[in-house]
Write a protein that holds these residues in place. Structure first.
Motif, PDB file in Angstrom:
ATOM      1  N   SER A  69       0.838  -1.437  -0.068  1.00 42.95           N
ATOM      2  CA  SER A  69      -0.040   0.482   0.050  1.00 42.95           C
ATOM      3  C   SER A  69       0.514   1.451  -0.099  1.00 42.95           C
ATOM      4  N   VAL A  70       2.192   0.874   0.768  1.00 47.02           N
ATOM      5  CA  VAL A  70       2.999   1.657   0.744  1.00 47.02           C
ATOM      6  C   VAL A  70       3.066   2.634  -0.155  1.00 47.02           C
ATOM      7  N   ALA A  71       4.066   1.410  -1.107  1.00 42.25           N
ATOM      8  CA  ALA A  71       4.784   2.291  -2.550  1.00 42.25           C
ATOM      9  C   ALA A  71       3.168   1.990  -3.844  1.00 42.25           C
ATOM     10  N   LEU A  72       2.442   2.374  -3.454  1.00 36.86           N
ATOM     11  CA  LEU A  72       1.613   2.041  -4.424  1.00 36.86           C
ATOM     12  C   LEU A  72       0.551   3.397  -3.696  1.00 36.86           C
ATOM     13  N   GLU A  73       0.592   4.189  -2.653  1.00 38.59           N
ATOM     14  CA  GLU A  73       0.080   5.186  -2.079  1.00 38.59           C
ATOM     15  C   GLU A  73       1.079   6.374  -2.119  1.00 38.59           C
ATOM     16  N   VAL A  74       1.872   6.463  -1.890  1.00 38.26           N
ATOM     17  CA  VAL A  74       2.603   7.625  -0.815  1.00 38.26           C
ATOM     18  C   VAL A  74       4.348   8.352  -2.084  1.00 38.26           C
ATOM     19  N   ARG A  75       3.945   9.264  -2.078  1.00 37.10           N
ATOM     20  CA  ARG A  75       5.048   9.732  -2.911  1.00 37.10           C
ATOM     21  C   ARG A  75       5.875  10.455  -1.942  1.00 37.10           C
ATOM     22  N   GLY A  76       7.149  10.697  -3.145  1.00 38.78           N
ATOM     23  CA  GLY A  76       7.940  11.708  -2.344  1.00 38.78           C
ATOM     24  C   GLY A  76       8.493  12.891  -2.299  1.00 38.78           C
ATOM     25  N   GLU A  77       8.454  14.188  -1.823  1.00 39.04           N
ATOM     26  CA  GLU A  77       8.123  15.278  -2.012  1.00 39.04           C
ATOM     27  C   GLU A  77       9.320  15.571  -2.793  1.00 39.04           C
ATOM     28  N   SER A  78      10.643  15.213  -2.827  1.00 44.84           N
ATOM     29  CA  SER A  78      12.083  15.447  -4.109  1.00 44.84           C
ATOM     30  C   SER A  78      12.246  14.300  -3.877  1.00 44.84           C
ATOM     31  N   ALA A  79      13.419  14.127  -4.650  1.00 44.42           N
ATOM     32  CA  ALA A  79      14.041  12.938  -5.662  1.00 44.42           C
ATOM     33  C   ALA A  79      14.324  12.220  -4.146  1.00 44.42           C
ATOM     34  N   GLY A  80      15.313  12.537  -3.211  1.00 45.45           N
ATOM     35  CA  GLY A  80      15.696  12.241  -2.311  1.00 45.45           C
ATOM     36  C   GLY A  80      14.723  12.090  -1.091  1.00 45.45           C
ATOM     37  N   ASP A  81      13.499  11.846  -1.110  1.00 45.94           N
ATOM     38  CA  ASP A  81      12.707  11.407  -0.414  1.00 45.94           C
ATOM     39  C   ASP A  81      12.671  10.171  -1.061  1.00 45.94           C
ATOM     40  N   THR A  82      11.877  10.478  -2.170  1.00 47.54           N
ATOM     41  CA  THR A  82      10.964   8.572  -2.750  1.00 47.54           C
ATOM     42  C   THR A  82      12.198   7.474  -2.761  1.00 47.54           C
ATOM     43  N   ALA A  83      14.321   8.524  -2.850  1.00 44.73           N
ATOM     44  CA  ALA A  83      14.647   7.279  -2.302  1.00 44.73           C
ATOM     45  C   ALA A  83      14.667   6.866  -1.178  1.00 44.73           C
ATOM     46  N   ARG A  84      14.819   7.478  -0.264  1.00 37.09           N
ATOM     47  CA  ARG A  84      14.582   6.994   0.979  1.00 37.09           C
ATOM     48  C   ARG A  84      13.014   6.094   1.463  1.00 37.09           C
ATOM     49  N   ILE A  85      12.167   6.326   0.990  1.00 39.29           N
ATOM     50  CA  ILE A  85      10.067   5.881   0.943  1.00 39.29           C
ATOM     51  C   ILE A  85      11.445   4.322   0.260  1.00 39.29           C
ATOM     52  N   TRP A  86      11.803   3.841  -1.111  1.00 41.50           N
ATOM     53  CA  TRP A  86      11.896   3.068  -1.879  1.00 41.50           C
ATOM     54  C   TRP A  86      12.886   2.055  -1.502  1.00 41.50           C
ATOM     55  N   ALA A  87      13.678   2.759  -0.599  1.00 38.86           N
ATOM     56  CA  ALA A  87      14.866   2.367   0.138  1.00 38.86           C
ATOM     57  C   ALA A  87      14.478   1.092   1.686  1.00 38.86           C
ATOM     58  N   SER A  88      13.668   2.012   1.932  1.00 32.86           N
ATOM     59  CA  SER A  88      12.462   1.601   3.310  1.00 32.86           C
ATOM     60  C   SER A  88      11.282   0.548   2.767  1.00 32.86           C
ATOM     61  N   ILE A  89      11.018   0.813   1.215  1.00 33.50           N
ATOM     62  CA  ILE A  89      10.396  -0.754   0.614  1.00 33.50           C
ATOM     63  C   ILE A  89      10.944  -2.311   0.150  1.00 33.50           C
ATOM     64  N   LEU A  90      12.458  -1.357  -0.142  1.00 27.90           N
ATOM     65  CA  LEU A  90      13.596  -2.447  -0.218  1.00 27.90           C
ATOM     66  C   LEU A  90      13.471  -3.993   0.656  1.00 27.90           C
ATOM     67  N   CYS A  91      13.958  -2.808   2.294  1.00 24.55           N
ATOM     68  CA  CYS A  91      13.960  -3.637   3.211  1.00 24.55           C
ATOM     69  C   CYS A  91      12.971  -4.609   4.130  1.00 24.55           C
ATOM     70  N   ALA A  92      11.974  -4.041   3.266  1.00 25.96           N
ATOM     71  CA  ALA A  92      10.611  -4.986   4.120  1.00 25.96           C
ATOM     72  C   ALA A  92      10.653  -6.054   4.154  1.00 25.96           C
ATOM     73  N   PRO A  93      10.733  -7.073   3.636  1.00 27.49           N
ATOM     74  CA  PRO A  93      10.777  -8.096   3.572  1.00 27.49           C
ATOM     75  C   PRO A  93      11.581  -8.778   4.696  1.00 27.49           C
ATOM     76  N   VAL A  94      12.698  -8.379   4.875  1.00 25.44           N
ATOM     77  CA  VAL A  94      13.621  -7.717   6.541  1.00 25.44           C
ATOM     78  C   VAL A  94      12.649  -7.116   7.840  1.00 25.44           C
ATOM     79  N   THR A  95      13.068  -5.936   7.464  1.00 24.19           N
ATOM     80  CA  THR A  95      12.369  -5.635   8.387  1.00 24.19           C
ATOM     81  C   THR A  95      11.086  -5.707   9.208  1.00 24.19           C
ATOM     82  N   SER A  96       9.761  -6.478   8.454  1.00 28.99           N
ATOM     83  CA  SER A  96       8.737  -6.763   8.494  1.00 28.99           C
ATOM     84  C   SER A  96       8.982  -8.183   9.687  1.00 28.99           C
ATOM     85  N   LEU A  97       9.930  -8.883   9.587  1.00 30.41           N
ATOM     86  CA  LEU A  97      10.337 -10.231  10.888  1.00 30.41           C
ATOM     87  C   LEU A  97      10.681  -9.281  12.031  1.00 30.41           C
ATOM     88  N   HIS A  98      10.794  -8.205  12.845  1.00 26.57           N
ATOM     89  CA  HIS A  98      11.597  -7.713  13.683  1.00 26.57           C
ATOM     90  C   HIS A  98       9.611  -7.628  13.734  1.00 26.57           C
TER      91      HIS A  98
END
Length: 309
Positions: free
Chosen positions: A41-70
């Protein structure tokens, strides 16, 4: 008469009949799937205000399969790994701190039912009360819907959360929002102790007991009442109430206001007797309370339902 709930679901049947080891594994697999679904849902609905914000969001999304195990086995939210400014629903703007539930709070589908109710019940020029506003997703959404001719009264008791709420109102250039930093209760001028789980913008409460073993912050907050805050308001199109178990007390302190309200959506957990007492109070004031939305109930006056039919 209590609010009707569906018959036992497959999930409830498994929970009742499965052996404990199987239930343990299934529960954690299910929670893991839910967390990954939230990240979709985050990937589909949330956008970064800048290219840097977008990169930070997608870094979190790509790490989600691991961080979601916490901390599987406990409630978990999508959490950014870095602070970011985000945009949702086209032109709603928010800031989200890393390692908090703020990203979850501003993801539209996280509370889709309440979002849909705001869109259906509110129109340009209306008045909306956001009781338990959190960091302001519904405040900002409602302010956009009612427009400059409408009015939003937003109430949040936790100082840090209220500061973020103010920042979001300013970030969205909203001149039709009034923010009140108080706890809502049945009496004004009292001091209560509010507890908030660490890392959470939501779930702060003057009523609920913190989950055992969870870290939390504690603040002393002053109370006000819905009647006191709304004395200069006429017809109120919608009141959203999410006070983590303190809804009944807020309704007791807002009966005059409720008589001027067309509809109320409030948090309702069926196992919590306080929620049913809150619903009964609304029925006593002439609302129908049989429209259930996830863990919320929409209470609507019969004449308003007739117009919407």
């Amino acid at each position: 008469t209590t609010i009707p709930w569906p018959k036992m679901t497959l999930k409830q049947s498994i929970k009742k009949s499965a052996p404990a080891p199987v239930l343990f594994i299934l529960k954690r697999l299910y929670q893991y799937w839910l967390r990954l679904n939230d990240w979709c849902s985050v990937a589909l609905e949330v956008r970064g205000e800048s290219a840097g914000d977008t990169a930070r969001i997608w870094a979190s999304i790509l790490c989600a399969p691991v961080t979601s195990l916490h901390r599987l086995g406990r409630w978990g939210y999508p959490m950014l790994l870095f602070d970011a400014r985000v945009r949702v629903l086209g032109d709603l703007h928010f800031t989200c701190r890393a390692f908090t539930d703020q990203l979850f709070q501003v993801t539209p589908s996280a509370q889709k039912d309440v979002t849909d109710v705001l869109r259906k019940q509110l129109s340009a020029g209306d008045t909306f009360i956001d009781a338990g506003a959190n960091i302001g997703f519904f405040t900002v959404l409602a302010a956009r819907i009612v427009g400059t001719s409408g009015r939003v009264l937003s109430v949040e008791m936790m100082p840090d959360t209220a500061a973020t709420l103010r920042r979001h109102v300013e970030l969205n250039n909203l001149g039709n929002v009034t923010i009140v930093e108080n706890a809502l209760s049945d009496r004004s001028g009292e001091t209560l102790t509010a507890r908030q789980p660490a890392g959470s913008a939501g779930q702060a409460s003057v009523a609920a007991t913190p989950v055992e073993g969870e870290a939390y912050v504690e603040r002393h907050v002053r109370t006000t009442t819905l009647d006191e805050l709304s004395s200069n308001l006429d017809t109120i199109a919608l009141v959203k109430v999410d006070l983590e178990g303190h809804e009944e007390a807020a309704f007791n302190g807002g009966q005059s206001m409720l008589r001027r309200a067309k509809a109320v959506i409030f948090e309702y957990w069926p196992e919590d007797i306080r929620a049913e007492r809150a619903a009964a109070l609304l029925r006593g004031l002439g609302f129908n309370t049989d429209r259930r939305y996830s863990y919320n109930v929409l209470a609507v006056r019969p004449q308003v339902e007739a117009l919407q039919a």
